[in-house]
Each structure stands twice: as structure tokens, then as C-alpha cells.
Design a protein around this motif. Structure first.
Motif, PDB file in Angstrom:
ATOM      1  N   THR A 106       9.504  69.836  41.000  1.00 23.08           N
ATOM      2  CA  THR A 106       8.974  70.750  41.954  1.00 23.08           C
ATOM      3  C   THR A 106       9.489  72.083  41.352  1.00 23.08           C
ATOM      4  O   THR A 106       8.466  73.009  41.503  1.00 23.08           O
ATOM      5  CB  THR A 106       9.755  70.680  43.246  1.00 23.08           C
ATOM      6  OG1 THR A 106       9.595  69.483  44.280  1.00 23.08           O
ATOM      7  CG2 THR A 106       9.308  71.832  44.315  1.00 23.08           C
ATOM      8  N   ILE A 107      10.314  72.284  40.825  1.00 20.61           N
ATOM      9  CA  ILE A 107      10.758  73.769  40.116  1.00 20.61           C
ATOM     10  C   ILE A 107      10.466  73.588  38.680  1.00 20.61           C
ATOM     11  O   ILE A 107      10.501  74.767  37.906  1.00 20.61           O
ATOM     12  CB  ILE A 107      12.261  73.928  40.586  1.00 20.61           C
ATOM     13  CG1 ILE A 107      13.110  73.068  39.647  1.00 20.61           C
ATOM     14  CG2 ILE A 107      12.611  73.990  41.705  1.00 20.61           C
ATOM     15  CD1 ILE A 107      14.497  73.252  40.003  1.00 20.61           C
ATOM     16  N   GLY A 108       9.941  72.509  38.134  1.00 20.03           N
ATOM     17  CA  GLY A 108       9.525  72.706  36.775  1.00 20.03           C
ATOM     18  C   GLY A 108      10.710  72.583  35.791  1.00 20.03           C
ATOM     19  O   GLY A 108      10.874  73.205  34.765  1.00 20.03           O
ATOM     20  N   LEU A 161      13.516  72.887  51.207  1.00 23.21           N
ATOM     21  CA  LEU A 161      14.193  71.491  51.122  1.00 23.21           C
ATOM     22  C   LEU A 161      12.916  70.454  51.325  1.00 23.21           C
ATOM     23  O   LEU A 161      13.072  69.339  50.959  1.00 23.21           O
ATOM     24  CB  LEU A 161      15.066  71.034  52.189  1.00 23.21           C
ATOM     25  CG  LEU A 161      16.742  71.891  52.094  1.00 23.21           C
ATOM     26  CD1 LEU A 161      17.519  72.027  53.331  1.00 23.21           C
ATOM     27  CD2 LEU A 161      17.344  70.672  51.079  1.00 23.21           C
ATOM     28  N   GLN A 162      12.135  70.930  52.097  1.00 22.23           N
ATOM     29  CA  GLN A 162      10.973  69.914  52.597  1.00 22.23           C
ATOM     30  C   GLN A 162       9.911  69.751  51.454  1.00 22.23           C
ATOM     31  O   GLN A 162       9.226  69.065  51.370  1.00 22.23           O
ATOM     32  CB  GLN A 162      10.338  70.056  53.902  1.00 22.23           C
ATOM     33  CG  GLN A 162       9.225  71.337  53.824  1.00 22.23           C
ATOM     34  CD  GLN A 162       8.866  71.432  55.205  1.00 22.23           C
ATOM     35  OE1 GLN A 162       9.239  71.130  56.269  1.00 22.23           O
ATOM     36  NE2 GLN A 162       7.580  72.111  55.260  1.00 22.23           N
ATOM     37  N   GLU A 163      10.334  70.539  50.327  1.00 23.81           N
ATOM     38  CA  GLU A 163       9.308  70.392  49.207  1.00 23.81           C
ATOM     39  C   GLU A 163       9.837  69.198  48.260  1.00 23.81           C
ATOM     40  O   GLU A 163       9.303  68.604  47.499  1.00 23.81           O
ATOM     41  CB  GLU A 163       9.158  71.650  48.294  1.00 23.81           C
ATOM     42  CG  GLU A 163       8.360  72.673  48.766  1.00 23.81           C
ATOM     43  CD  GLU A 163       8.325  74.029  47.673  1.00 23.81           C
ATOM     44  OE1 GLU A 163       8.071  73.603  46.789  1.00 23.81           O
ATOM     45  OE2 GLU A 163       8.487  74.984  48.112  1.00 23.81           O
ATOM     46  N   TRP A 164      11.068  68.813  48.364  1.00 24.90           N
ATOM     47  CA  TRP A 164      11.706  67.855  47.699  1.00 24.90           C
ATOM     48  C   TRP A 164      12.580  66.734  48.318  1.00 24.90           C
ATOM     49  O   TRP A 164      12.711  65.471  47.752  1.00 24.90           O
ATOM     50  CB  TRP A 164      12.433  68.312  46.330  1.00 24.90           C
ATOM     51  CG  TRP A 164      13.768  69.094  46.823  1.00 24.90           C
ATOM     52  CD1 TRP A 164      13.875  70.301  47.175  1.00 24.90           C
ATOM     53  CD2 TRP A 164      15.084  68.436  46.718  1.00 24.90           C
ATOM     54  NE1 TRP A 164      14.972  70.699  47.462  1.00 24.90           N
ATOM     55  CE2 TRP A 164      15.923  69.674  47.446  1.00 24.90           C
ATOM     56  CE3 TRP A 164      15.693  67.236  46.540  1.00 24.90           C
ATOM     57  CZ2 TRP A 164      17.313  69.270  47.356  1.00 24.90           C
ATOM     58  CZ3 TRP A 164      16.874  67.206  46.616  1.00 24.90           C
ATOM     59  CH2 TRP A 164      17.790  68.192  47.070  1.00 24.90           C
ATOM     60  N   ASN A 197      16.489  59.879  42.391  1.00 25.60           N
ATOM     61  CA  ASN A 197      15.023  60.004  42.772  1.00 25.60           C
ATOM     62  C   ASN A 197      14.620  61.470  43.396  1.00 25.60           C
ATOM     63  O   ASN A 197      13.965  62.148  43.194  1.00 25.60           O
ATOM     64  CB  ASN A 197      14.417  58.882  43.544  1.00 25.60           C
ATOM     65  CG  ASN A 197      14.368  57.651  42.894  1.00 25.60           C
ATOM     66  OD1 ASN A 197      14.652  57.521  41.885  1.00 25.60           O
ATOM     67  ND2 ASN A 197      14.421  56.376  43.528  1.00 25.60           N
ATOM     68  N   GLN A 198      15.629  61.637  44.470  1.00 27.51           N
ATOM     69  CA  GLN A 198      15.418  62.943  44.942  1.00 27.51           C
ATOM     70  C   GLN A 198      15.555  64.191  44.112  1.00 27.51           C
ATOM     71  O   GLN A 198      14.699  65.067  44.137  1.00 27.51           O
ATOM     72  CB  GLN A 198      16.355  63.161  46.246  1.00 27.51           C
ATOM     73  CG  GLN A 198      16.150  62.107  47.328  1.00 27.51           C
ATOM     74  CD  GLN A 198      14.804  62.176  48.187  1.00 27.51           C
ATOM     75  OE1 GLN A 198      14.179  61.334  47.873  1.00 27.51           O
ATOM     76  NE2 GLN A 198      14.624  63.162  49.094  1.00 27.51           N
TER      77      GLN A 198
END
Length: 127
Positions: free
Chosen positions: A124-126, A29-32, A116-117
Motif C-alpha cells: 500500500t505504501i510502496g 487502517l482499512q487500506e491494509w 500477511n497484513q
């Protein structure tokens, strides 16, 4: 004042299992979603810049959905939920976000924030 519920459906090209990891684990979660995410039991801490918001984990259904309730809104029925939906025929995957805005004027702004999130998640996950 009554909050306004809204729902957003965003198609995403990713496996449901991988998506679930990104919507349910604090480190993912903190990656995005937030700058920093921690959990202690069912209480999650979301940090954006210098602001910390606490939320209780209400529902966690493996591979399908996760729902939180902000501590600051414990006097109302609001929550926020991220659900993974897979079309039975096409196998297309979408994220369904359910959230609440303080009033009708804030719905579009809140939807834009979520879009946006989710764009950040896609990067992040491509997907």
C-alpha cells in the motif's frame, strides 16, 4: 484459558511519520488491515467480510505506538499493539507487533496472519 503473548518484528522501509498515519487512522487502517474501519471516540470497529469486531483504543502515543483491546477479550489481559521502532545507529525502521493467540498451537498461524497484513501495508505504501 490463558492466552499466549507473542511479538513480531518486521523491518519496513518507510518514514516513521507516514507509518504512524497508517497504523492510527481508520481510513488508512482499512487500506491494509481490515475491509472497513470506523471509530467513535475510543471504540474502533474493524470489519472483515461480514464479521465486525470492536476494540477499545487503550494507548495512542503519537509517532510511536497504538494499542487496542478487543471487546470479546475484556476478561483477560490480552491486547494488540503496533509499535514503530527506529534503530538509533542505522535509522532502520521496524514495526513491532504484540498480540495474543488463544493457545501455543495458534501462535505460528497468528504470526503468519500478521506478516500477511504487514506485507499488504508495505504494498500500500510502496515500501
Amino acid at each position: 484459558m490463558e492466552k499466549v503473548q507473542f511479538e513480531l518484528e518486521i523491518p519496513i522501509h518507510a518514514s516513521p511519520n507516514m507509518l504512524y498515519q497508517y497504523i492510527s487512522s481508520p481510513s488508512n487502517l482499512q487500506e491494509w488491515f481490515a475491509d472497513k474501519v470506523n471509530s467513535r471516540g475510543k471504540v474502533f470497529s474493524f470489519v472483515w467480510e461480514d464479521t465486525e469486531e470492536l476494540a477499545d483504543l487503550i494507548i495512542k502515543k503519537a509517532g510511536e505506538r497504538i494499542r487496542w483491546k478487543w471487546h470479546e477479550s475484556e476478561d483477560d489481559e490480552s491486547f494488540f499493539e503496533i509499535r514503530i521502532q527506529v534503530d538509533a545507529l542505522t535509522k532502520d525502521v521496524s514495526l513491532i507487533v504484540t498480540d495474543f493467540a488463544d493457545d501455543q498451537d495458534e501462535v505460528e498461524e497468528s504470526k503468519q496472519l500478521w506478516e500477511n497484513q504487514i506485507d499488504e501495508l508495505k504494498q500500500t505504501i510502496g515500501a
